[in-house]
Write an enzyme that holds these catalytic residues in place. Structure first.
Site, short mmCIF file in Angstrom:
data_model
loop_
_atom_site.label_atom_id
_atom_site.label_comp_id
_atom_site.label_asym_id
_atom_site.label_seq_id
_atom_site.Cartn_x
_atom_site.Cartn_y
_atom_site.Cartn_z
N MET A 286 0.85 -1.20 0.00
CA MET A 286 0.00 0.00 0.00
C MET A 286 0.88 1.25 0.00
O MET A 286 0.45 2.33 0.38
CB MET A 286 -0.95 0.00 1.20
CG MET A 286 -1.98 -1.11 1.15
SD MET A 286 -3.58 -0.69 1.87
CE MET A 286 -3.12 -0.27 3.54
N GLY A 287 2.14 1.09 -0.44
CA GLY A 287 3.03 2.23 -0.50
C GLY A 287 3.62 2.57 0.85
O GLY A 287 3.66 1.73 1.75
N SER B 120 4.33 0.95 7.98
CA SER B 120 4.01 2.27 7.45
C SER B 120 3.36 3.14 8.51
O SER B 120 3.48 4.37 8.50
CB SER B 120 3.08 2.13 6.23
OG SER B 120 3.70 1.36 5.22
N ARG B 121 2.66 2.52 9.45
CA ARG B 121 1.99 3.29 10.49
C ARG B 121 2.97 3.90 11.49
O ARG B 121 2.59 4.78 12.26
CB ARG B 121 0.97 2.41 11.22
CG ARG B 121 -0.21 2.02 10.35
CD ARG B 121 -1.23 1.20 11.10
NE ARG B 121 -2.27 0.71 10.21
CZ ARG B 121 -3.37 1.37 9.89
NH1 ARG B 121 -3.58 2.57 10.41
NH2 ARG B 121 -4.26 0.87 9.06
N GLN C 196 6.04 -11.54 7.97
CA GLN C 196 5.48 -12.24 9.12
C GLN C 196 4.83 -11.29 10.12
O GLN C 196 4.01 -11.71 10.93
CB GLN C 196 6.59 -13.06 9.80
CG GLN C 196 6.18 -13.80 11.06
CD GLN C 196 5.09 -14.83 10.82
OE1 GLN C 196 5.14 -15.54 9.82
NE2 GLN C 196 4.12 -14.91 11.72
N LEU D 135 6.72 2.93 1.46
CA LEU D 135 7.67 1.82 1.54
C LEU D 135 8.75 2.07 2.59
O LEU D 135 9.20 3.19 2.79
CB LEU D 135 8.32 1.59 0.18
CG LEU D 135 7.40 1.25 -0.99
CD1 LEU D 135 8.21 0.93 -2.23
CD2 LEU D 135 6.46 0.09 -0.65
N HIS D 136 9.16 0.98 3.25
CA HIS D 136 10.24 1.04 4.23
C HIS D 136 11.12 -0.19 4.02
O HIS D 136 10.91 -0.97 3.08
CB HIS D 136 9.69 1.10 5.66
CG HIS D 136 8.65 0.07 5.96
ND1 HIS D 136 8.94 -1.28 6.03
CD2 HIS D 136 7.31 0.17 6.19
CE1 HIS D 136 7.84 -1.96 6.32
NE2 HIS D 136 6.83 -1.11 6.42
N GLY E 240 11.28 -2.92 5.52
CA GLY E 240 10.56 -4.19 5.54
C GLY E 240 10.08 -4.58 4.16
O GLY E 240 10.26 -5.73 3.72
N HIS E 241 9.49 -3.61 3.45
CA HIS E 241 9.07 -3.88 2.07
C HIS E 241 10.29 -4.23 1.20
O HIS E 241 10.25 -5.15 0.38
CB HIS E 241 8.39 -2.65 1.46
CG HIS E 241 7.10 -2.27 2.11
ND1 HIS E 241 6.95 -1.12 2.85
CD2 HIS E 241 5.89 -2.87 2.13
CE1 HIS E 241 5.72 -1.03 3.29
NE2 HIS E 241 5.05 -2.09 2.88
#
Length: 313
Positions: free
Chosen positions: A36-37, A204-205, A166, A39-40, A42-43
């Site tokens: 959902m964009g 993202s949050r 995960q 990006l960090h 983790g992505h």
């Protein structure tokens, strides 16, 4: 911003299908990372794994409205497309991402989409049995929205493998069941949670949090680890055949509740495949220990939900 010319930006379903058709002609495997964009790293770890395991990699960026309830933060969800494309074009220089799918709402929901479930029109997917508990208790339409958009994306892209983290443990179970039950010929790859240096699960949050609150939020992972330490101590040191779930939950809750900034929504000990509540955890079968904790947003009276989990073996 200059996006690498090697990355194709695809806007329509037809463009993705034409791109995928060419990879089929070339007998190339395709890895897919739906996002959902915002990006960090983790992505990026998921993208890196896809690049390593497949001939071609495609990433989607789409903030999916059907997984948000009317009172949730759809309008405030971070949208950072230019930055996301820059990350994808610069992070993977040795072997770049091959395509990015950035669809309009009308591409994904031809009948339109409203947040009130009773007013929605069209086809939606529900995975019964693993959607109603945990996150599904407070967000009853969330996994219906996730299952629907993932089904659409898998039908559009038809990837060899699809990659998830995960951190979203329940989502991973829902999607595994979805792919199995609908006989979708895609391998679901679940990769370990990537964390900040303090242990906070990347999300993202996290952008909603101040630096101070990000630091304090590391208590969530520390608490989960305390639960894990209790389980390991009882089973490996004291050789117990099982540990009561309530003891593990209490160990985790006791630490988080020491900081009044945090509000525990749930802590659960669940079967690793069905997500049914477990009264006790046995070595070998293990469990998913998950939680949702609310933390104050920066410069706001509102709270944001942080989720995390660990796997007991």
């Amino acid at each position: 911003m200059t996006v690498s010319s090697k990355i194709q930006i695809l806007r329509t379903v037809q463009q993705v299908r034409q791109w995928r058709h060419q990879t089929l002609i070339n007998n190339q495997s395709v890895g897919f990372v739906p996002t959902m964009g915002a990006l960090h790293q983790g992505h990026c770890s998921l993208v890196a794994e896809s690049i390593k395991e497949n001939d071609k990699t495609i990433v989607s960026i789409f903030v999916n409205p059907s997984q948000f309830a009317p009172h949730e933060d759809l309008n405030n969800y971070p949208r950072t497309l230019d930055r996301d494309l820059e990350i994808l074009s610069t992070e993977f220089r040795n072997k770049p991402v091959d395509a990015v799918f950035v669809p309009k709402m009308s591409e994904m929901y031809p009948n339109g989409i409203v947040l009130e479930v009773e007013k929605q029109r069209g086809t939606f997917v529900t995975v019964h049995g693993s959607s109603e508990q945990l996150e599904g208790v407070t967000r009853p339409q969330f996994f219906r929205g996730v299952a629907t958009v993932v089904t659409k994306l898998l039908n559009i892209v038809q990837p060899t493998r699809v990659y998830f983290g995960q951190k979203d443990a329940q989502q991973c179970v829902v999607i595994r069941n979805l792919v199995k039950d609908l006989m979708i010929p895609t391998e679901v790859r679940v990769m370990p949670t990537l964390r900040e240096s303090n242990g906070l699960a990347m999300s993202s949050r996290n952008e909603y949090l101040s630096k101070e609150m990000k630091d304090k939020s590391s208590i969530i992972y520390r608490a989960l680890r305390k639960g894990e330490e209790l389980f390991n101590k009882e089973t490996k040191l004291h050789h117990k055949k099982s540990v009561e779930s309530k003891l593990i939950i209490s160990e985790i809750a006791d630490l988080i509740q020491q900081d009044p900034d945090f509000e525990i929504e749930y802590i659960a000990v669940s079967h690793p495949e069905t997500l049914e509540d477990l009264g006790e955890v046995k070595p070998g079968l293990g469990a998913v220990v998950s939680c949702a904790v609310k933390a104050p947003k920066e410069n706001s009276n509102e709270l944001t939900r942080l989720i995390d989990n660990i796997i007991l073996n």
